[in-house]
Motif scaffolding. Structure first.
Motif, PDB file in Angstrom:
ATOM      1  N   THR A  50       0.855  -1.190   0.000  1.00  0.00           N
ATOM      2  CA  THR A  50       0.000   0.000   0.000  1.00  0.00           C
ATOM      3  C   THR A  50       0.885   1.231   0.000  1.00  0.00           C
ATOM      4  N   VAL A  51       0.645   2.125  -0.954  1.00  0.00           N
ATOM      5  CA  VAL A  51       1.386   3.383  -1.043  1.00  0.00           C
ATOM      6  C   VAL A  51       0.433   4.500  -0.634  1.00  0.00           C
ATOM      7  N   ASN A  52       0.784   5.222   0.422  1.00  0.00           N
ATOM      8  CA  ASN A  52      -0.029   6.342   0.898  1.00  0.00           C
ATOM      9  C   ASN A  52       0.465   7.642   0.277  1.00  0.00           C
ATOM     10  N   LYS A  53      -0.487   8.523  -0.030  1.00  0.00           N
ATOM     11  CA  LYS A  53      -0.130   9.820  -0.606  1.00  0.00           C
ATOM     12  C   LYS A  53       0.668  10.632   0.412  1.00  0.00           C
ATOM     13  N   GLN A  54       1.681  11.335  -0.074  1.00  0.00           N
ATOM     14  CA  GLN A  54       2.509  12.186   0.782  1.00  0.00           C
ATOM     15  C   GLN A  54       1.679  13.377   1.279  1.00  0.00           C
ATOM     16  N   GLU A  55       1.675  13.610   2.576  1.00  0.00           N
ATOM     17  CA  GLU A  55       0.934  14.739   3.127  1.00  0.00           C
ATOM     18  C   GLU A  55       1.773  16.006   3.040  1.00  0.00           C
ATOM     19  N   ILE A  56       1.110  17.142   3.050  1.00  0.00           N
ATOM     20  CA  ILE A  56       1.797  18.433   2.986  1.00  0.00           C
ATOM     21  C   ILE A  56       1.443  19.220   4.237  1.00  0.00           C
ATOM     22  N   ALA A  57       2.440  19.490   5.056  1.00  0.00           N
ATOM     23  CA  ALA A  57       2.237  20.295   6.267  1.00  0.00           C
ATOM     24  C   ALA A  57       2.626  21.726   5.912  1.00  0.00           C
ATOM     25  N   SER A  58       1.633  22.579   5.782  1.00  0.00           N
ATOM     26  CA  SER A  58       1.923  23.961   5.403  1.00  0.00           C
ATOM     27  C   SER A  58       0.817  24.868   5.941  1.00  0.00           C
ATOM     28  N   PHE A  59       1.235  25.993   6.532  1.00  0.00           N
ATOM     29  CA  PHE A  59       0.262  26.970   7.015  1.00  0.00           C
ATOM     30  C   PHE A  59       0.859  28.363   6.924  1.00  0.00           C
ATOM     31  N   PRO A  76      -4.356  30.671  11.866  1.00  0.00           N
ATOM     32  CA  PRO A  76      -3.651  30.658  10.584  1.00  0.00           C
ATOM     33  C   PRO A  76      -4.446  29.858   9.546  1.00  0.00           C
ATOM     34  N   THR A  77      -4.069  30.011   8.301  1.00  0.00           N
ATOM     35  CA  THR A  77      -4.702  29.277   7.207  1.00  0.00           C
ATOM     36  C   THR A  77      -3.846  28.052   6.893  1.00  0.00           C
ATOM     37  N   ILE A  78      -4.468  26.890   6.920  1.00  0.00           N
ATOM     38  CA  ILE A  78      -3.754  25.665   6.561  1.00  0.00           C
ATOM     39  C   ILE A  78      -3.784  25.573   5.040  1.00  0.00           C
ATOM     40  N   THR A  79      -2.616  25.620   4.422  1.00  0.00           N
ATOM     41  CA  THR A  79      -2.521  25.597   2.963  1.00  0.00           C
ATOM     42  C   THR A  79      -2.168  24.205   2.452  1.00  0.00           C
ATOM     43  N   GLY A  80      -1.913  23.275   3.344  1.00  0.00           N
ATOM     44  CA  GLY A  80      -1.585  21.904   2.962  1.00  0.00           C
ATOM     45  C   GLY A  80      -2.667  20.953   3.438  1.00  0.00           C
ATOM     46  N   THR A  81      -2.251  19.794   3.918  1.00  0.00           N
ATOM     47  CA  THR A  81      -3.165  18.759   4.385  1.00  0.00           C
ATOM     48  C   THR A  81      -3.861  19.221   5.664  1.00  0.00           C
ATOM     49  N   LYS A  82      -5.170  19.202   5.651  1.00  0.00           N
ATOM     50  CA  LYS A  82      -5.950  19.646   6.805  1.00  0.00           C
ATOM     51  C   LYS A  82      -6.120  18.508   7.817  1.00  0.00           C
ATOM     52  N   GLY A  83      -6.527  18.877   9.039  1.00  0.00           N
ATOM     53  CA  GLY A  83      -6.803  17.880  10.062  1.00  0.00           C
ATOM     54  C   GLY A  83      -5.640  17.571  10.986  1.00  0.00           C
ATOM     55  N   GLY A  84      -4.573  18.362  10.911  1.00  0.00           N
ATOM     56  CA  GLY A  84      -3.419  18.136  11.768  1.00  0.00           C
ATOM     57  C   GLY A  84      -3.570  18.816  13.114  1.00  0.00           C
ATOM     58  N   ILE A  85      -2.474  18.853  13.859  1.00  0.00           N
ATOM     59  CA  ILE A  85      -2.473  19.402  15.211  1.00  0.00           C
ATOM     60  C   ILE A  85      -1.383  20.476  15.321  1.00  0.00           C
ATOM     61  N   PHE A  86      -1.733  21.596  15.945  1.00  0.00           N
ATOM     62  CA  PHE A  86      -0.761  22.649  16.265  1.00  0.00           C
ATOM     63  C   PHE A  86      -0.230  22.394  17.665  1.00  0.00           C
ATOM     64  N   ALA A  87       1.056  22.633  17.856  1.00  0.00           N
ATOM     65  CA  ALA A  87       1.652  22.401  19.174  1.00  0.00           C
ATOM     66  C   ALA A  87       2.834  23.335  19.377  1.00  0.00           C
ATOM     67  N   ALA A  97      -5.002  23.885  19.878  1.00  0.00           N
ATOM     68  CA  ALA A  97      -4.294  22.831  19.145  1.00  0.00           C
ATOM     69  C   ALA A  97      -4.980  22.475  17.828  1.00  0.00           C
ATOM     70  N   ALA A  98      -6.291  22.614  17.757  1.00  0.00           N
ATOM     71  CA  ALA A  98      -7.014  22.239  16.536  1.00  0.00           C
ATOM     72  C   ALA A  98      -6.928  23.314  15.459  1.00  0.00           C
ATOM     73  N   THR A  99      -6.945  24.595  15.864  1.00  0.00           N
ATOM     74  CA  THR A  99      -7.010  25.684  14.875  1.00  0.00           C
ATOM     75  C   THR A  99      -5.716  26.481  14.754  1.00  0.00           C
ATOM     76  N   TYR A 116       2.978  22.528  13.130  1.00  0.00           N
ATOM     77  CA  TYR A 116       1.741  21.934  12.626  1.00  0.00           C
ATOM     78  C   TYR A 116       2.127  20.570  12.067  1.00  0.00           C
ATOM     79  N   THR A 117       1.539  19.505  12.623  1.00  0.00           N
ATOM     80  CA  THR A 117       1.842  18.142  12.212  1.00  0.00           C
ATOM     81  C   THR A 117       0.597  17.507  11.624  1.00  0.00           C
ATOM     82  N   THR A 118       0.717  17.015  10.394  1.00  0.00           N
ATOM     83  CA  THR A 118      -0.418  16.318   9.780  1.00  0.00           C
ATOM     84  C   THR A 118      -0.617  14.995  10.501  1.00  0.00           C
ATOM     85  N   SER A 119      -1.802  14.410  10.372  1.00  0.00           N
ATOM     86  CA  SER A 119      -2.136  13.271  11.221  1.00  0.00           C
ATOM     87  C   SER A 119      -2.242  11.934  10.502  1.00  0.00           C
ATOM     88  N   GLY A 120      -1.895  11.846   9.242  1.00  0.00           N
ATOM     89  CA  GLY A 120      -2.055  10.596   8.499  1.00  0.00           C
ATOM     90  C   GLY A 120      -0.862   9.670   8.586  1.00  0.00           C
TER      91      GLY A 120
END
Length: 176
Positions: A50-59, A76-87, A97-99, A116-120
């Motif tokens: 299984t090959v998973n698509k590369q996520e993009i962490a960008s904001f 901030p505006t998430i310009t990459g993969t959404k659904g990650g966590i801010f820390a 942490a969510a926004t 900002y870390t994507t979660s996939g």
């Protein structure tokens, strides 16, 4: 006898606009008889890759500095993969942490690195440096009683917790 081999290097690619792509890989073991050069094939085995698509962490959207008196900073505006966590490593920066929304007036002054870390499956990290400046303070000194027309009367304003030069605004009896 036994032995092993490996696929030395390959790059998993996704050929369509999907999050994952599955491929079946079939491996057939072989060995060669030294005397005759005859190849003997073994029993093939198949496995799923299984090959998973590369996520993009960008904001984007943070300024580099904020005043400690500001209560809420827009998220901030998430310009990459959404659904990650801010820390942030320090507990001294108040953050959602969510926004990624910041709360400077509830934070301690300092320099912070927000991540900002994507979660996939193929998570990635982006970061930004943010500085929270201390809340400015002013002190006033001088005569609180003066004589009418006294040209030598002096009231001194001093700033604290900021970077000079300071600019002061003041009102006398609610008039600027």
């Amino acid at each position: 006898n036994s032995g092993s081999d490996s696929i030395s290097s390959f790059k998993g690619l996704i050929s369509s606009n999907v999050a994952t792509e599955v491929g079946l890989i079939s491996v057939t073991p072989k060995f060669t008889i030294q005397e005759t050069g005859e190849q003997c094939k073994g029993v093939p085995t198949t496995f799923k890759l299984t090959v998973n698509k590369q996520e993009i962490a960008s904001f984007t959207g943070y300024q580099s500095e904020y005043c400690g008196s500001e209560s809420i900073i827009p998220a901030p505006t998430i310009t990459g993969t959404k659904g990650g966590i801010f820390a942030v490593k320090s507990k001294n920066l108040a953050i959602n942490a969510a926004t990624g929304q910041l709360f400077p007036s509830s934070s301690k002054p300092g320099e912070y690195y927000v991540t900002y870390t994507t979660s996939g499956q193929c998570s990635r990290v982006d970061s930004a440096k943010v500085i929270i400046r201390p809340q400015l303070q002013a002190t006033i000194s001088g005569g609180d009683t003066i004589c009418e027309g006294d040209l030598n009367a002096k009231i001194v304003f001093k700033g604290k917790n900021g970077l000079p030069p300071y600019v002061f605004t003041y009102k006398v009896n609610n008039v600027s």
